[in-house]
Design an enzyme around this catalytic site. Structure first.
Site, mmCIF file in Angstrom:
data_model
loop_
_atom_site.group_PDB
_atom_site.id
_atom_site.type_symbol
_atom_site.label_atom_id
_atom_site.label_comp_id
_atom_site.label_asym_id
_atom_site.label_seq_id
_atom_site.Cartn_x
_atom_site.Cartn_y
_atom_site.Cartn_z
ATOM 1 N N GLU A 90 22.493 -18.969 18.694
ATOM 2 C CA GLU A 90 23.180 -20.259 18.637
ATOM 3 C C GLU A 90 24.261 -20.390 19.702
ATOM 4 O O GLU A 90 24.742 -21.488 19.960
ATOM 5 C CB GLU A 90 23.793 -20.474 17.247
ATOM 6 C CG GLU A 90 22.794 -20.490 16.098
ATOM 7 C CD GLU A 90 21.716 -21.565 16.246
ATOM 8 O OE1 GLU A 90 21.940 -22.553 16.980
ATOM 9 O OE2 GLU A 90 20.636 -21.399 15.645
ATOM 10 N N TYR A 146 26.380 -20.218 12.995
ATOM 11 C CA TYR A 146 27.128 -21.161 13.827
ATOM 12 C C TYR A 146 28.610 -20.781 13.891
ATOM 13 O O TYR A 146 29.241 -20.919 14.927
ATOM 14 C CB TYR A 146 26.963 -22.594 13.323
ATOM 15 C CG TYR A 146 25.511 -23.039 13.283
ATOM 16 C CD1 TYR A 146 24.796 -23.256 14.454
ATOM 17 C CD2 TYR A 146 24.842 -23.211 12.072
ATOM 18 C CE1 TYR A 146 23.463 -23.651 14.422
ATOM 19 C CE2 TYR A 146 23.518 -23.607 12.032
ATOM 20 C CZ TYR A 146 22.831 -23.821 13.206
ATOM 21 O OH TYR A 146 21.512 -24.202 13.164
ATOM 22 N N HIS A 169 20.840 -28.263 6.965
ATOM 23 C CA HIS A 169 20.547 -26.837 6.811
ATOM 24 C C HIS A 169 20.431 -26.383 5.360
ATOM 25 O O HIS A 169 19.982 -25.270 5.109
ATOM 26 C CB HIS A 169 21.623 -26.015 7.539
ATOM 27 C CG HIS A 169 21.753 -26.391 8.997
ATOM 28 N ND1 HIS A 169 22.267 -27.606 9.400
ATOM 29 C CD2 HIS A 169 21.410 -25.731 10.125
ATOM 30 C CE1 HIS A 169 22.246 -27.671 10.722
ATOM 31 N NE2 HIS A 169 21.738 -26.563 11.189
ATOM 32 N N HIS A 194 22.594 -26.793 24.244
ATOM 33 C CA HIS A 194 22.441 -25.911 23.084
ATOM 34 C C HIS A 194 20.967 -25.545 22.885
ATOM 35 O O HIS A 194 20.612 -24.366 22.765
ATOM 36 C CB HIS A 194 22.986 -26.606 21.823
ATOM 37 C CG HIS A 194 22.793 -25.820 20.566
ATOM 38 N ND1 HIS A 194 23.764 -24.977 20.058
ATOM 39 C CD2 HIS A 194 21.734 -25.710 19.734
ATOM 40 C CE1 HIS A 194 23.300 -24.392 18.964
ATOM 41 N NE2 HIS A 194 22.062 -24.824 18.739
ATOM 42 N N GLU A 195 20.115 -26.563 22.878
ATOM 43 C CA GLU A 195 18.681 -26.303 22.632
ATOM 44 C C GLU A 195 18.065 -25.505 23.769
ATOM 45 O O GLU A 195 17.253 -24.598 23.543
ATOM 46 C CB GLU A 195 17.924 -27.623 22.418
ATOM 47 C CG GLU A 195 18.395 -28.446 21.219
ATOM 48 C CD GLU A 195 18.453 -27.650 19.922
ATOM 49 O OE1 GLU A 195 17.702 -26.669 19.771
ATOM 50 O OE2 GLU A 195 19.269 -27.989 19.055
ATOM 51 N N HIS A 228 16.666 -33.975 13.494
ATOM 52 C CA HIS A 228 17.670 -32.943 13.765
ATOM 53 C C HIS A 228 17.153 -32.077 14.919
ATOM 54 O O HIS A 228 16.046 -31.548 14.866
ATOM 55 C CB HIS A 228 17.924 -32.082 12.519
ATOM 56 C CG HIS A 228 19.109 -31.176 12.693
ATOM 57 N ND1 HIS A 228 20.394 -31.547 12.357
ATOM 58 C CD2 HIS A 228 19.208 -29.933 13.210
ATOM 59 C CE1 HIS A 228 21.232 -30.561 12.648
ATOM 60 N NE2 HIS A 228 20.541 -29.565 13.169
ATOM 61 N N ALA A 229 17.968 -31.927 15.959
ATOM 62 C CA ALA A 229 17.506 -31.256 17.183
ATOM 63 C C ALA A 229 17.106 -29.807 16.908
ATOM 64 O O ALA A 229 17.738 -29.111 16.115
ATOM 65 C CB ALA A 229 18.619 -31.291 18.223
ATOM 66 N N HIS A 232 18.465 -21.861 23.453
ATOM 67 C CA HIS A 232 17.436 -21.221 22.619
ATOM 68 C C HIS A 232 16.180 -20.959 23.454
ATOM 69 O O HIS A 232 15.580 -19.886 23.390
ATOM 70 C CB HIS A 232 17.041 -22.139 21.452
ATOM 71 C CG HIS A 232 18.074 -22.241 20.362
ATOM 72 N ND1 HIS A 232 18.641 -21.144 19.773
ATOM 73 C CD2 HIS A 232 18.592 -23.322 19.719
ATOM 74 C CE1 HIS A 232 19.482 -21.552 18.823
ATOM 75 N NE2 HIS A 232 19.472 -22.861 18.777
HETATM 76 O O1 X8Z Z 1 21.923 -27.396 13.890
HETATM 77 C C1 X8Z Z 1 22.475 -27.261 14.964
HETATM 78 C C2 X8Z Z 1 21.650 -27.322 16.247
HETATM 79 C C3 X8Z Z 1 20.269 -26.794 16.056
HETATM 80 S S1 X8Z Z 1 20.214 -25.092 15.778
HETATM 81 C C4 X8Z Z 1 21.566 -28.749 16.741
HETATM 82 N N1 X8Z Z 1 23.822 -27.113 15.033
HETATM 83 C C5 X8Z Z 1 24.666 -27.077 13.841
HETATM 84 C C6 X8Z Z 1 24.709 -28.423 13.133
HETATM 85 O O2 X8Z Z 1 24.276 -29.425 13.714
HETATM 86 O O3 X8Z Z 1 25.182 -28.477 12.000
HETATM 87 C C7 X8Z Z 1 24.605 -26.929 16.248
HETATM 88 C C8 X8Z Z 1 26.037 -26.929 15.804
HETATM 89 C C9 X8Z Z 1 26.034 -26.683 14.329
HETATM 90 ZN ZN ZN Z 2 20.659 -23.993 17.496
#
Ligand code: X8Z
Ligand code: ZN
Length: 617
Positions: A416, A526, A516, A388-389, A358-359, A392
């Site tokens: 975010e 988000y 998450h 996105h990254e 997961h990024a 950050h």
């Molecule tokens: O988790 C993330 C990023 C890292 S903070 C890739 N996002 C959420 C997800 O993937 O559920 C970005 C959009 C929503």
């Molecule tokens: Zn993020």
């Protein structure tokens, strides 16, 4: 706070500092020595002792943080029982320290403190995602659970037609397949990895809830909601207000997508009434739907902008994707990232070890050792994620000169939103400027462009909201372990209007199949980010003097906008978020008007298409 996570994923645990930054060296001269500080902290509470306490707390946290973040980095890049053990050990120590400091803030509660110190006290008190009670062994137990949960998610494998597969293979199916039976199988397979998590998740919630109560909160939901500089009740009302603004957009999109899916798959697979089958939406969690663009595209649109194919045919590599993202930020006048970013980041899934794919973005030393970790694929989705990254990373670097406790986003939704805001400037004109396309599509393709965007940005909103609606219920204890899964689906039905493709049973724990939840990353950020990024975009385009449609505006190369953006980023968490927001946009409130304006032409189209349809579920 936990020491285990990446920037933008966990609060100030990852927004730390090093004693070598010039500002720290300066401020050290103004603050009491360690010995004097300890003496002051132990005496009767005074403004002076509160200042000494904060100074000592920042120094201790900074020291511990670096150890924790490095342990977490090694774990995420090399998941084994040993690194899981090391992570748990580091996390336990950091949590113990953070909770002790948070509890100590109580001594200064009655004092009339300078604003800056009061802000720092609040950050100390509210900024722990999973607090622990002072019961002996509690910190070790919770850290053991969280490290195991993180490892279970990252290493999760499931059976699909007799073969053992991981999330990447299963996601490929959910993203691309149009075979409803295979989709349902792959969807259900991934959720088997979460079933064994439920008991330890419940125990973790039990411990963290006790920790929140010791800190003086009615429950952990109240604590999470207290990080926004207003009461938990006011913040919840604020979120409802924002959702009320954007809900009509979602309802129109849902109606159109359901009808088109029903046409494509037939009534037996997807009815044109009621809920949408969650596995038909082109995403493992039905959170962003752009992978089914071709199924719902406007017939009259001449749009032929398939960025995935364009990137692949242009020979983009993982590194080139990230260099292109960085070049956008530097075009705004921001300095390039340090060499260590390129040396230390993980940008490609390694073949020989297990990593967390997961990024994420990491701020290791809070000076310039910034890194990202992504199992990058050459496609449009990851091109977006790269920006996105990097958002950050550039944010972290901008506030690196703030004091330790202010090295964070104005609130977590800001962190975010930055990269996504920049990515809203990936317009056809921009792609042409960087040589990715030759011809910019005509305006008659705009409904197609907006539909592509809406499938990600509008579709996400109810998902972004419901994940923490579920967690707040869990953290408040109004939903117990026996109702975890039913409560989850109740919210998925209510907010997203989706349903599971196969029956869910008593042993299922579907929230655990989303990164998450086992990762304990608050998710409201988000939802807020998806609102804020449009607010930033509208303000930036206005600054740039753009007069056309918002979705055609790109701030690429605009240093004046970059300068004003940086002014907000540099503030970190040193001022209330409304002040940071005003620094860039002139507005003091989060507001859905910009997202509504951005999608106005699409709304017109959707309303027309939906006229003869019966919407809602
Ligand atoms: O988790 C993330 C990023 C890292 S903070 C890739 N996002 C959420 C997800 O993937 O559920 C970005 C959009 C929503
Ligand atoms: Zn993020």
């Amino acid at each position: 706070m936990r020491a285990v996570s990446a920037v933008g994923i966990i609060m100030f645990a990852v927004a730390g500092c090093t004693p070598s930054t010039p500002q720290n060296a300066d401020s050290a001269a103004d603050t009491p020595s360690r010995a004097t500080a300890a003496a002051l902290v132990n005496s009767n509470p005074t403004v002076e002792s509160a200042i000494a306490f904060i100074s000592e707390a920042e120094a201790r946290l900074a020291e511990e943080r670096e150890y924790g973040i490095r342990a977490a980095w090694v774990h995420a890049n090399f998941i084994t029982p040993d690194t899981t053990w090391l992570l748990a050990r580091a996390d336990s120590q950091f949590t113990e320290l953070s909770v002790r400091l948070a509890n100590e803030t109580k001594r200064f509660e009655r004092l009339d403190l300078p604003d800056e110190i009061e802000r720092k006290m609040n950050i100390l008190r509210t900024g722990i995602t999973l607090p622990v009670p002072s019961t002996p062994g509690a910190a070790d137990e919770i850290a053991g659970i969280t490290a195991e949960l993180a490892s279970s998610y990252a290493t999760g494998h499931a059976d699909l037609n007799g073969e053992t597969v991981g999330l990447d293979e299963l996601e490929q199916i959910l993203d691309r397949s149009r075979d409803p039976q295979l989709l349902a199988k792959a969807w259900a397979a991934w959720r088997t990895i979460a079933r064994p998590m439920a008991d330890s998740y419940a125990r973790m919630i039990e411990l963290a809830s006790a920790g929140a109560k010791e800190l003086g909160f009615s429950d952990l939901a109240e604590m999470w909601l207290s990080t926004y500089g207003m009461s938990a009740a006011d913040m919840e009302a604020e979120v409802e207000r924002l959702w009320g603004q954007v809900k009509p957009l979602y309802e129109e999109l849902h109606c159109h997508v359901r009808a088109e899916l029903s046409d494509f798959y037939g009534e037996n697979v997807q009815a044109d009434q009621g809920l949408i089958r969650a596995d038909l939406l082109g995403n493992m969690w039905a959170q962003q739907w752009s992978n089914i663009y071709d199924l719902v595209a406007p017939a009259q649109s001449t749009l032929d902008l398939d960025l995935t194919t364009i990137l692949q045919e242009s020979g983009y590599t993982e590194r080139k994707m990230i260099e292109t993202g960085e070049a956008f930020f530097t075009s705004l006048g921001l300095a390039p990232l340090a060499d260590s970013f390129w040396e230390q980041s993980l940008i490609k899934q390694p073949a020989d070890r297990v990593v967390e794919c997961h990024a994420s973005a990491w701020d290791i030393d809070q000076v310039d050792d910034l890194r990202i970790k992504m199992c990058t694929q050459i496609n449009a989705e990851d091109f977006q994620t790269v920006h996105h990254e990097l958002g950050h990373s550039f944010y972290s670097r901008a506030y690196a000169r703030q004091d330790f406790l202010f090295r964070d986003g104005a609130h977590d939704g800001f962190h975010e939103a930055i990269g996504d805001f920049v990515a809203l400037s990936i317009t056809p004109e921009y792609l042409q400027r960087i040589g990715l396309i030759e011809d910019v599509p005509d305006a008659d393709a705009d409904i197609g462009l907006l539909m592509q965007q809406a499938l990600d940005k509008i579709a996400f909103l109810p998902f972004g909201l419901l994940v923490d609606k579920w967690r707040w219920q869990v953290l408040r204890g109004t939903v117990g372990p026996a109702q975890y899964n039913d409560a989850w689906w109740e919210l998925r039905r209510q907010y997203q209007g989706v349903e599971p493709p196969v029956a869910r049973g008593s042993g299922d724990f579907d929230p655990g199949a989303k990164f998450h939840i086992p990762g304990n990353t608050p998710y409201l950020r988000y939802f807020l980010a998806f609102i804020l990024q449009f607010q930033f975009h509208e303000a930036a385009c206005e600054m740039a003097g753009w007069e056309g449609a918002l979705h055609r505006c790109s701030i690429y190369g605009n240093e004046a906008v970059g300068k004003r953006l940086n002014a907000m980023l540099e503030l970190g968490a040193s001022v209330p978020w409304s002040v940071a927001l005003a620094t860039f946009t002139g507005q003091r409130q989060m507001d859905g008007t910009a997202i509504i304006k951005y999608f106005e032409p699409l709304m017109g189209y959707l309303k027309e298409r939906n006229e003869a349809r019966q919407c809602g579920w």
